[in-house]
Design an enzyme around this catalytic site. Sequence first.
Site, PDB file in Angstrom:
ATOM      1  N   LYS A  36      11.522 -12.421 -14.163  1.00 41.47           N
ATOM      2  CA  LYS A  36      11.977 -11.461 -15.181  1.00 41.47           C
ATOM      3  C   LYS A  36      12.646 -12.169 -16.360  1.00 41.47           C
ATOM      4  CE  LYS A  36      14.707  -9.174 -12.362  1.00 41.47           C
ATOM      5  NZ  LYS A  36      14.501  -9.915 -11.087  1.00 41.47           N
ATOM      6  N   ARG A  83      14.215 -23.488  -8.502  1.00 41.21           N
ATOM      7  CA  ARG A  83      14.719 -23.183  -9.846  1.00 41.21           C
ATOM      8  C   ARG A  83      15.910 -24.080 -10.203  1.00 41.21           C
ATOM      9  NH1 ARG A  83      15.822 -17.058 -11.529  1.00 41.21           N
ATOM     10  NH2 ARG A  83      17.469 -17.093  -9.960  1.00 41.21           N
ATOM     11  N   ARG A  96      20.173  -1.989 -10.874  1.00 40.90           N
ATOM     12  CA  ARG A  96      19.845  -2.531  -9.561  1.00 40.90           C
ATOM     13  C   ARG A  96      20.162  -1.537  -8.455  1.00 40.90           C
ATOM     14  NH1 ARG A  96      20.337  -8.252 -11.228  1.00 40.90           N
ATOM     15  NH2 ARG A  96      19.760  -9.667  -9.546  1.00 40.90           N
ATOM     16  N   ARG A 102      20.233 -12.179  -1.088  1.00 42.65           N
ATOM     17  CA  ARG A 102      19.773 -11.471  -2.302  1.00 42.65           C
ATOM     18  C   ARG A 102      18.505 -10.673  -2.035  1.00 42.65           C
ATOM     19  NH1 ARG A 102      19.167 -16.176  -6.255  1.00 42.65           N
ATOM     20  NH2 ARG A 102      18.781 -14.685  -7.913  1.00 42.65           N
ATOM     21  N   ARG A 154      21.692 -23.061  -9.251  1.00 49.83           N
ATOM     22  CA  ARG A 154      22.669 -21.979  -9.137  1.00 49.83           C
ATOM     23  C   ARG A 154      23.133 -21.848  -7.688  1.00 49.83           C
ATOM     24  NH1 ARG A 154      19.837 -16.866 -12.095  1.00 49.83           N
ATOM     25  NH2 ARG A 154      20.810 -15.842 -10.307  1.00 49.83           N
TER      26      ARG A 154
HETATM   27  P1  AMP Z   1      20.369 -12.339 -11.749  1.00 48.02           P
HETATM   28  O1  AMP Z   1      20.598 -13.437 -12.714  1.00 48.02           O
HETATM   29  O2  AMP Z   1      19.754 -11.107 -12.362  1.00 48.02           O
HETATM   30  O3  AMP Z   1      19.649 -12.785 -10.499  1.00 48.02           O
HETATM   31  O4  AMP Z   1      21.829 -11.853 -11.256  1.00 48.02           O
HETATM   32  C1  AMP Z   1      22.700 -12.749 -10.618  1.00 48.02           C
HETATM   33  C2  AMP Z   1      23.775 -11.990  -9.867  1.00 48.02           C
HETATM   34  O5  AMP Z   1      24.566 -11.225 -10.792  1.00 48.02           O
HETATM   35  C3  AMP Z   1      23.296 -10.986  -8.833  1.00 48.02           C
HETATM   36  O6  AMP Z   1      22.951 -11.598  -7.601  1.00 48.02           O
HETATM   37  C4  AMP Z   1      24.532 -10.098  -8.730  1.00 48.02           C
HETATM   38  O7  AMP Z   1      25.557 -10.738  -8.008  1.00 48.02           O
HETATM   39  C5  AMP Z   1      24.985 -10.001 -10.178  1.00 48.02           C
HETATM   40  N1  AMP Z   1      24.304  -8.904 -10.880  1.00 48.02           N
HETATM   41  C6  AMP Z   1      23.412  -9.013 -11.909  1.00 48.02           C
HETATM   42  N2  AMP Z   1      22.992  -7.805 -12.306  1.00 48.02           N
HETATM   43  C7  AMP Z   1      23.636  -6.904 -11.517  1.00 48.02           C
HETATM   44  C8  AMP Z   1      23.600  -5.491 -11.424  1.00 48.02           C
HETATM   45  N3  AMP Z   1      22.795  -4.753 -12.225  1.00 48.02           N
HETATM   46  N4  AMP Z   1      24.396  -4.895 -10.503  1.00 48.02           N
HETATM   47  C9  AMP Z   1      25.196  -5.623  -9.706  1.00 48.02           C
HETATM   48  N5  AMP Z   1      25.251  -6.956  -9.706  1.00 48.02           N
HETATM   49  C10 AMP Z   1      24.481  -7.610 -10.610  1.00 48.02           C
END
Ligand code: AMP
Length: 208
Positions: free
Chosen positions: A13, A122, A88, A166, A155
């Site tokens: 994404k 990654r 989410r 996740r 990360r």
């Molecule tokens: P991402 O970079 O989109 O994989 O997001 C990394 C982390 O940020 C996720 O594993 C969550 O801990 C937090 N996070 C990102 N977006 C959300 C969301 N919409 N709701 C809750 N936690 C989020």
Amino acid sequence: MRLVFLGPPGAGKGTIAAKAKDVYGIPHISTGDLFRENIKNETGLGVRVKSILAAGDLVPDEVTIAMVDQRLKEDDAQGGFILDGFPRTIAQADALASMTDLDRVVNFVLDKEAIVRRLSGRRVCKSTGRTYHILYNPPKVEGIDDETGEPLIQRDDDKEEAIRNRLEVYEASTAPLIAYYRDRGLLVDIDASLSPDEVLKAMVDALK
Ligand code: AMP
């Protein structure tokens, strides 16, 4: 164009959004990036969410919703946006519906094995957030960002234990959004197993 990018972690994404923002001339709003920026700058929000992100859990809805509500009010988002990683949960999707209409929700489809392969390979540049993959999208010099020359890192939440968590969180909380948006006639499925440029092209064609 007001777009939501939906799909499991590792589906690409963020990579596609970084390209699509130039195609459509709209900002790429990644809640994960916003949280990571707050963590890096040690803001109150950053301190609060640091361990949640490291574990791969979800930040509470009210915190996330307030952050997105504020971001969508900024000038650059008035002509459209790509929301990457939000919503989410169903509660977040309901809250988003009260903030704005959407044109489409792009669902990036990828099987579990490919997800794990992508996430574990990654690497990211901490200061710019630019992402690479050790096999599929390597930097010009191993371990170094192409533009800033800074070292790339993995990360915390791309480590095995957090990846597993996740994926469970995605299945339990986020996957129900596929039916939610399909029922509302907004969903477009895109095969995310191809190269980033192929995925981008398929998406742009599907959104015409
Ligand atoms: P991402 O970079 O989109 O994989 O997001 C990394 C982390 O940020 C996720 O594993 C969550 O801990 C937090 N996070 C990102 N977006 C959300 C969301 N919409 N709701 C809750 N936690 C989020």
